[in-house]
Write a protein that holds these residues in place. Structure first.
Motif, PDB file in Angstrom:
ATOM      1  N   ILE A   1      -6.584  -8.252   2.124  1.00  0.00           N
ATOM      2  CA  ILE A   1      -6.080  -6.920   2.483  1.00  0.00           C
ATOM      3  C   ILE A   1      -6.094  -6.791   3.996  1.00  0.00           C
ATOM      4  O   ILE A   1      -7.158  -6.899   4.629  1.00  0.00           O
ATOM      5  CB  ILE A   1      -6.955  -5.817   1.835  1.00  0.00           C
TER       6      ILE A   1
ATOM      7  N   TYR B   1      -3.083  -2.398   5.138  1.00  0.00           N
ATOM      8  CA  TYR B   1      -3.624  -2.208   3.779  1.00  0.00           C
ATOM      9  C   TYR B   1      -2.775  -2.850   2.689  1.00  0.00           C
ATOM     10  O   TYR B   1      -3.084  -2.675   1.511  1.00  0.00           O
ATOM     11  CB  TYR B   1      -3.881  -0.724   3.474  1.00  0.00           C
TER      12      TYR B   1
ATOM     13  N   LEU C   1      -5.473  -0.693  -5.828  1.00  0.00           N
ATOM     14  CA  LEU C   1      -4.748  -1.919  -5.512  1.00  0.00           C
ATOM     15  C   LEU C   1      -4.616  -2.816  -6.730  1.00  0.00           C
ATOM     16  O   LEU C   1      -3.562  -3.396  -6.978  1.00  0.00           O
ATOM     17  CB  LEU C   1      -5.459  -2.677  -4.395  1.00  0.00           C
TER      18      LEU C   1
ATOM     19  N   ALA D   1      -1.918  -5.820   0.271  1.00  0.00           N
ATOM     20  CA  ALA D   1      -2.814  -6.816  -0.319  1.00  0.00           C
ATOM     21  C   ALA D   1      -2.018  -8.001  -0.838  1.00  0.00           C
ATOM     22  O   ALA D   1      -0.994  -7.837  -1.507  1.00  0.00           O
ATOM     23  CB  ALA D   1      -3.622  -6.197  -1.453  1.00  0.00           C
TER      24      ALA D   1
ATOM     25  N   TYR E   1       0.822  -1.215   0.000  1.00  0.00           N
ATOM     26  CA  TYR E   1       0.000   0.000   0.000  1.00  0.00           C
ATOM     27  C   TYR E   1       0.853   1.261   0.000  1.00  0.00           C
ATOM     28  O   TYR E   1       0.527   2.250  -0.670  1.00  0.00           O
ATOM     29  CB  TYR E   1      -0.923  -0.030   1.222  1.00  0.00           C
TER      30      TYR E   1
END
Length: 200
Positions: free
Chosen positions: A143, A171, A24, A173, A6
């Motif tokens: 996530i 955050y 993302l 992923a 992130y």
């Protein structure tokens, strides 16, 4: 094992100045990047909303929105008000006239947008375990929303997990696969986004 960090994602401001979005993933990857562009068939992003205002329309798309930071988003969809609390996914049409108000301050939300008739998106919030790993399969993103966790690549032969454990920041992923499904261990909350072809 693919991890989308992130911290490395570029924030893109909204047209109305009410927030920023970090993307993302999207499909196809060759589609133009940008918060307003609809040339992709699905997109997963995290938005920071700092003031009340209208949401961008995504004609022909369906949306699943989940508040992942902050207490409350008052979402108006075609004039009907929906109070969205943290970790409660809400589905609505991208064709709808939508606007958000922030009665308790800024929020961050996870957005899953899919082209109607081509794909269907789902968001589930799960509590992680330090003892039982959560696998991620093809068509899924995991996530990390809160807490501490690690991702380990799964073994292709279905046996014990391979070496290569990676710590996850908030955050980050992890991209799921069917051949060697990565596994998430830790303590906290994980959003599992599933993108399925329509009709499956």
């Amino acid at each position: 094992m693919e991890i989308i960090r992130y911290a490395a994602l570029k924030p893109r401001p909204w047209r109305n100045g009410g927030g920023v979005t970090r993307e993302l993933a999207r499909f196809p990857e060759s589609a133009a990047e940008g918060t307003q562009d609809g040339s992709w068939d699905w997109r997963v992003s995290i938005a920071e909303m700092s003031k009340a205002g209208d949401f961008s329309a995504f004609p022909g798309m369906d949306r699943v929105l989940t508040v992942v930071e902050g207490e409350l988003l008052l979402l108006s969809v075609d004039g009907a008000e929906h109070p969205l609390e943290q970790y409660r996914p809400f589905r609505f049409s991208g064709d709808a006239a939508a606007a958000g108000a922030l009665p308790t301050g800024n929020i961050r939300d996870l957005n899953v947008i899919t082209r109607r008739g081509a794909f269907k998106g789902y968001t589930s919030i799960i509590e992680l375990s330090k003892k039982r790993a959560h696998p991620l399969f093809g068509g899924q993103l995991g996530i990390l929303l809160q807490g501490q966790a690690t991702a380990t690549p799964g073994a292709a032969d279905g046996g014990a997990s391979a070496a290569g454990t990676e710590p996850l920041d908030r955050y980050d992923a992890v991209v799921g696969t069917d051949s060697a499904s990565p596994e998430i261990l830790g303590r906290g909350f994980l959003a599992v986004v599933s993108i399925d072809p329509a009709g499956d």
